[in-house]
Design a protein around this motif. Structure first.
Motif, PDB file in Angstrom:
ATOM      1  N   PHE A 143      20.747 108.742  20.569  1.00 45.09           N
ATOM      2  CA  PHE A 143      20.683 107.166  20.448  1.00 45.09           C
ATOM      3  C   PHE A 143      19.147 107.213  19.698  1.00 45.09           C
ATOM      4  CE2 PHE A 143      20.392 102.823  20.494  1.00 45.09           C
ATOM      5  CZ  PHE A 143      20.957 102.049  19.658  1.00 45.09           C
ATOM      6  N   CYS A 144      18.440 107.250  20.621  1.00 47.21           N
ATOM      7  CA  CYS A 144      17.075 106.679  20.923  1.00 47.21           C
ATOM      8  C   CYS A 144      16.219 107.362  19.263  1.00 47.21           C
ATOM      9  CB  CYS A 144      16.345 106.729  21.683  1.00 47.21           C
ATOM     10  SG  CYS A 144      16.447 105.161  23.074  1.00 47.21           S
ATOM     11  N   LYS A 145      17.242 108.980  19.420  1.00 45.66           N
ATOM     12  CA  LYS A 145      16.026 109.938  18.909  1.00 45.66           C
ATOM     13  C   LYS A 145      16.573 109.394  17.407  1.00 45.66           C
ATOM     14  CE  LYS A 145      17.331 114.026  19.057  1.00 45.66           C
ATOM     15  NZ  LYS A 145      17.743 114.647  17.882  1.00 45.66           N
ATOM     16  N   ASP A 146      17.814 109.367  16.825  1.00 47.86           N
ATOM     17  CA  ASP A 146      18.912 109.981  15.633  1.00 47.86           C
ATOM     18  C   ASP A 146      19.348 108.189  15.283  1.00 47.86           C
ATOM     19  OD1 ASP A 146      18.765 112.291  15.999  1.00 47.86           O
ATOM     20  OD2 ASP A 146      20.691 112.075  16.857  1.00 47.86           O
ATOM     21  N   SER A 147      19.214 107.069  15.683  1.00 47.98           N
ATOM     22  CA  SER A 147      19.432 106.073  14.898  1.00 47.98           C
ATOM     23  C   SER A 147      18.706 105.678  14.286  1.00 47.98           C
ATOM     24  CB  SER A 147      19.844 104.868  16.685  1.00 47.98           C
ATOM     25  OG  SER A 147      19.655 103.796  16.046  1.00 47.98           O
ATOM     26  N   PRO A 148      18.113 105.037  12.647  1.00 48.21           N
ATOM     27  CA  PRO A 148      17.860 104.815  11.653  1.00 48.21           C
ATOM     28  C   PRO A 148      17.109 103.134  12.153  1.00 48.21           C
ATOM     29  CG  PRO A 148      19.783 104.620  11.439  1.00 48.21           C
ATOM     30  CD  PRO A 148      19.640 105.290  12.172  1.00 48.21           C
ATOM     31  N   HIS A 149      17.953 102.106  12.943  1.00 49.94           N
ATOM     32  CA  HIS A 149      17.798 101.127  13.228  1.00 49.94           C
ATOM     33  C   HIS A 149      17.467 100.362  14.962  1.00 49.94           C
ATOM     34  CE1 HIS A 149      20.943 100.579  10.604  1.00 49.94           C
ATOM     35  NE2 HIS A 149      21.585 101.713  11.383  1.00 49.94           N
ATOM     36  N   VAL A 150      16.828 102.554  15.862  1.00 53.69           N
ATOM     37  CA  VAL A 150      15.972 101.914  16.541  1.00 53.69           C
ATOM     38  C   VAL A 150      14.038 101.644  16.221  1.00 53.69           C
ATOM     39  CG1 VAL A 150      15.039 102.991  18.787  1.00 53.69           C
ATOM     40  CG2 VAL A 150      17.408 102.669  18.265  1.00 53.69           C
ATOM     41  N   ILE A 151      13.857 100.931  17.069  1.00 56.66           N
ATOM     42  CA  ILE A 151      12.157 101.411  16.379  1.00 56.66           C
ATOM     43  C   ILE A 151      11.554 102.213  17.358  1.00 56.66           C
ATOM     44  CG2 ILE A 151       9.591 100.014  16.945  1.00 56.66           C
ATOM     45  CD1 ILE A 151      11.253  96.911  16.280  1.00 56.66           C
ATOM     46  N   LYS A 152      10.927 103.382  16.662  1.00 58.87           N
ATOM     47  CA  LYS A 152      10.017 104.515  17.402  1.00 58.87           C
ATOM     48  C   LYS A 152       8.989 104.086  18.141  1.00 58.87           C
ATOM     49  CE  LYS A 152      13.632 106.199  15.353  1.00 58.87           C
ATOM     50  NZ  LYS A 152      15.381 106.602  15.893  1.00 58.87           N
ATOM     51  N   ARG A 153       9.333 103.624  19.623  1.00 57.17           N
ATOM     52  CA  ARG A 153       8.372 103.228  20.346  1.00 57.17           C
ATOM     53  C   ARG A 153       7.155 104.198  20.648  1.00 57.17           C
ATOM     54  NH1 ARG A 153       7.963  97.924  20.323  1.00 57.17           N
ATOM     55  NH2 ARG A 153      10.048  97.152  20.697  1.00 57.17           N
ATOM     56  N   THR A 154       7.723 105.536  20.994  1.00 51.71           N
ATOM     57  CA  THR A 154       7.055 106.631  20.882  1.00 51.71           C
ATOM     58  C   THR A 154       7.586 107.835  20.407  1.00 51.71           C
ATOM     59  OG1 THR A 154       6.538 108.015  22.412  1.00 51.71           O
ATOM     60  CG2 THR A 154       8.575 107.080  23.220  1.00 51.71           C
ATOM     61  N   ALA A 155       6.727 108.632  19.872  1.00 48.45           N
ATOM     62  CA  ALA A 155       6.910 109.991  19.065  1.00 48.45           C
ATOM     63  C   ALA A 155       7.790 110.573  20.000  1.00 48.45           C
ATOM     64  CB  ALA A 155       6.286 111.020  18.476  1.00 48.45           C
ATOM     65  N   ASN A 156       8.414 110.499  21.487  1.00 45.07           N
ATOM     66  CA  ASN A 156       9.001 111.203  21.880  1.00 45.07           C
ATOM     67  C   ASN A 156       9.761 110.744  22.595  1.00 45.07           C
ATOM     68  OD1 ASN A 156      10.141 112.644  24.453  1.00 45.07           O
ATOM     69  ND2 ASN A 156       8.125 113.185  25.571  1.00 45.07           N
ATOM     70  N   PRO A 157      11.645 111.121  22.446  1.00 42.13           N
ATOM     71  CA  PRO A 157      12.634 110.021  22.553  1.00 42.13           C
ATOM     72  C   PRO A 157      13.155 110.757  23.727  1.00 42.13           C
ATOM     73  CG  PRO A 157      12.807 112.225  20.912  1.00 42.13           C
ATOM     74  CD  PRO A 157      11.180 112.135  21.110  1.00 42.13           C
ATOM     75  N   LEU A 158      12.317 111.677  24.590  1.00 35.52           N
ATOM     76  CA  LEU A 158      13.237 110.950  25.673  1.00 35.52           C
ATOM     77  C   LEU A 158      12.283 110.096  26.751  1.00 35.52           C
ATOM     78  CD1 LEU A 158      14.192 112.960  28.248  1.00 35.52           C
ATOM     79  CD2 LEU A 158      12.116 114.571  28.507  1.00 35.52           C
ATOM     80  N   VAL A 159      10.882 109.881  26.273  1.00 31.40           N
ATOM     81  CA  VAL A 159       9.554 108.740  26.660  1.00 31.40           C
ATOM     82  C   VAL A 159      11.111 107.584  26.837  1.00 31.40           C
ATOM     83  CG1 VAL A 159       8.262 106.888  27.395  1.00 31.40           C
ATOM     84  CG2 VAL A 159       7.828 109.763  26.909  1.00 31.40           C
ATOM     85  N   MET A 160      10.910 107.123  25.533  1.00 39.32           N
ATOM     86  CA  MET A 160      11.932 105.931  25.384  1.00 39.32           C
ATOM     87  C   MET A 160      13.555 106.388  26.419  1.00 39.32           C
ATOM     88  SD  MET A 160      11.477 104.810  20.802  1.00 39.32           S
ATOM     89  CE  MET A 160      12.600 103.123  21.842  1.00 39.32           C
ATOM     90  N   SER A 161      14.677 107.190  26.041  1.00 42.13           N
ATOM     91  CA  SER A 161      15.580 107.154  26.552  1.00 42.13           C
ATOM     92  C   SER A 161      15.748 106.830  28.131  1.00 42.13           C
ATOM     93  CB  SER A 161      16.198 107.971  26.731  1.00 42.13           C
ATOM     94  OG  SER A 161      15.507 109.851  26.888  1.00 42.13           O
TER      95      SER A 161
END
Length: 202
Positions: A143-161
């Motif tokens: 979800f964090c990696k693919d959703s166009p609606h999520v703000i990418k607070r870091t380039a690493n979606p693993l950290v966000m998730s």
């Protein structure tokens, strides 16, 4: 054939009665203060035939736990689906998700209060939890990696998730231990606001 069908139906009914009764007793008395004889009596199942359905109390707890984890995973998948399909309703969707999840946690608080010690004594439960943890983390990661609606607070979606998971899980565990007379809804509203800001806020 008809006889086999009736036996299967009776097995399904009795297993459900045992699980429902065990959950009720675990939430009234706790896992360690409940025995199989009490569960059988509450379920209106003969103590002797009880073991045809479950070998011991731990196996009942394990099945209840799996049902609990399956529900958590299904609720999460429904959440990410709604957030992607209706991003304009994201805040209300997250608020509802938090309220529903915490209601379920409060209902089962007594049952899971001994969870850590049960897990320590029965390491195989850790493997079951690990499977669901991986499924949950994969869903949040995608979800964090693919959703166009999520703000990418870091380039690493693993950290966000992982951060999103820790925010929800950690805060939820603290809230589930609040005293009965505390206004839990206010805490839940604040948690929902934080999750919304982290994923969608500027």
């Amino acid at each position: 054939m008809e006889k086999e069908k009736k036996i299967q139906e009776r097995t399904i009914v009795n297993r459900k009665k045992i699980l429902d009764s065990a959950r009720q007793l675990f939430n009234e008395k706790g896992y360690y203060h409940t025995n199989t004889k009490e569960i059988a009596k509450e379920a209106d199942v003969a103590t002797g035939s009880f073991y045809n359905y479950f070998p011991d109390k731990l196996s009942i707890f394990q099945e209840i736990m799996i049902m609990h984890l399956e529900r958590n995973y299904a609720d999460l998948c429904e959440l990410t689906k709604k957030l992607n399909e209706h991003p304009h309703r994201a805040k209300a969707t997250i608020v509802n998700y938090v309220h529903t999840g915490m209601d379920h946690a409060y209902e089962n608080r007594v049952m899971f209060q001994d969870f850590d010690s049960i897990l320590q004594a029965n390491p195989q439960l850790g493997e079951i939890i690990g499977v669901f943890y991986n499924k949950i983390m994969t869903e949040i990661y995608d979800f964090c990696k693919d959703s166009p609606h999520v703000i990418k607070r870091t380039a690493n979606p693993l950290v966000m998730s992982q951060m999103a998971y820790f925010i929800i899980q950690g805060t939820s565990e603290l809230m589930s231990k609040l005293l009965e007379d505390v206004d839990k809804r206010e805490y839940e509203e604040q948690l929902a606001q934080i999750v919304y800001w982290y994923l969608f806020g500027s």
